[in-house]
Write an enzyme that holds these catalytic residues in place. Structure first.
Site, PDB file in Angstrom:
ATOM      1  N   ARG A  96      15.216  22.380   6.995  1.00 47.59           N
ATOM      2  CA  ARG A  96      16.359  22.954   6.274  1.00 47.59           C
ATOM      3  C   ARG A  96      17.586  23.054   7.178  1.00 47.59           C
ATOM      4  NH1 ARG A  96      14.801  21.014   2.123  1.00 47.59           N
ATOM      5  NH2 ARG A  96      13.246  22.084   0.903  1.00 47.59           N
ATOM      6  N   GLU A  99      18.807  19.618   7.335  1.00 47.06           N
ATOM      7  CA  GLU A  99      19.479  19.329   6.067  1.00 47.06           C
ATOM      8  C   GLU A  99      20.872  19.972   6.037  1.00 47.06           C
ATOM      9  OE1 GLU A  99      18.346  19.601   1.372  1.00 47.06           O
ATOM     10  OE2 GLU A  99      17.834  21.325   2.620  1.00 47.06           O
ATOM     11  N   SER A 122      30.268  25.008  22.907  1.00 46.79           N
ATOM     12  CA  SER A 122      29.236  25.045  23.931  1.00 46.79           C
ATOM     13  C   SER A 122      27.915  25.573  23.394  1.00 46.79           C
ATOM     14  CB  SER A 122      29.693  25.936  25.092  1.00 46.79           C
ATOM     15  OG  SER A 122      28.655  26.067  26.045  1.00 46.79           O
TER      16      SER A 122
END
Length: 156
Positions: A96, A99, A122
């Site tokens: 997820r 995704e 960073s």
């Protein structure tokens, strides 16, 4: 002296032992972080092999988890980072996040560059926080904060 790892196998094996000890002792990541004196996100990442712990926190974590002197040493080595193999992740939670970056990655990039200019966020000078909050529509929501220092690109 500071040492870096060449092969991540030793740290991966230590992570397995540490998680087994955490489970056996019924400890939370928060409890382990309290022992280390560091944030829960950093401590968790370190125990899972993604960061080096300073000597004191490494000793405290090893003591809490009943790990040996070799573990204390390994917890202090600079790891070979990267916890996701080269292919698309199959674990549903990790997928997820993958995704989310597939869908919103270019949006995040566009918004960051519009506000800050050319550069990066960073992952070294970085903070991570995870909170569970009530969803006004019922259930719960996950609030994940990624807080990294912006580093502008410098022409040379």
């Amino acid at each position: 002296m500071v040492h870096a790892q060449f092969d991540p196998a030793a740290r991966q094996a230590l992570a397995v032992k540490a998680v087994e000890a955490k489970t056996r002792k019924n400890l939370s990541w928060e409890q382990i972080a309290e022992a280390s004196g560091l944030s829960v996100a950093f401590t968790t990442a370190a125990v899972l092999g993604q960061h080096a712990l300073p000597e004191g926190p490494a000793e405290a974590v090893a003591e809490l988890l009943d790990l040996d002197a070799e573990a204390v040493m390994l917890l202090q080595t600079i790891p070979t980072r990267g916890s996701i193999p080269g292919s698309v992740p199959t674990d549903p939670t990790i997928y997820r996040f993958y995704e989310m970056l597939q869908v919103y990655g270019t949006t995040l990039k566009a918004l960051v560059h519009e506000q800050f200019g050319d550069g990066i966020i960073s992952a070294i000078n970085f903070k991570l926080d995870v909170k569970k909050v009530a969803d006004p529509e019922g259930g719960e929501r996950a609030v994940i904060t990624l807080d990294g220092k912006y580093l502008p690109t410098k022409p040379f």
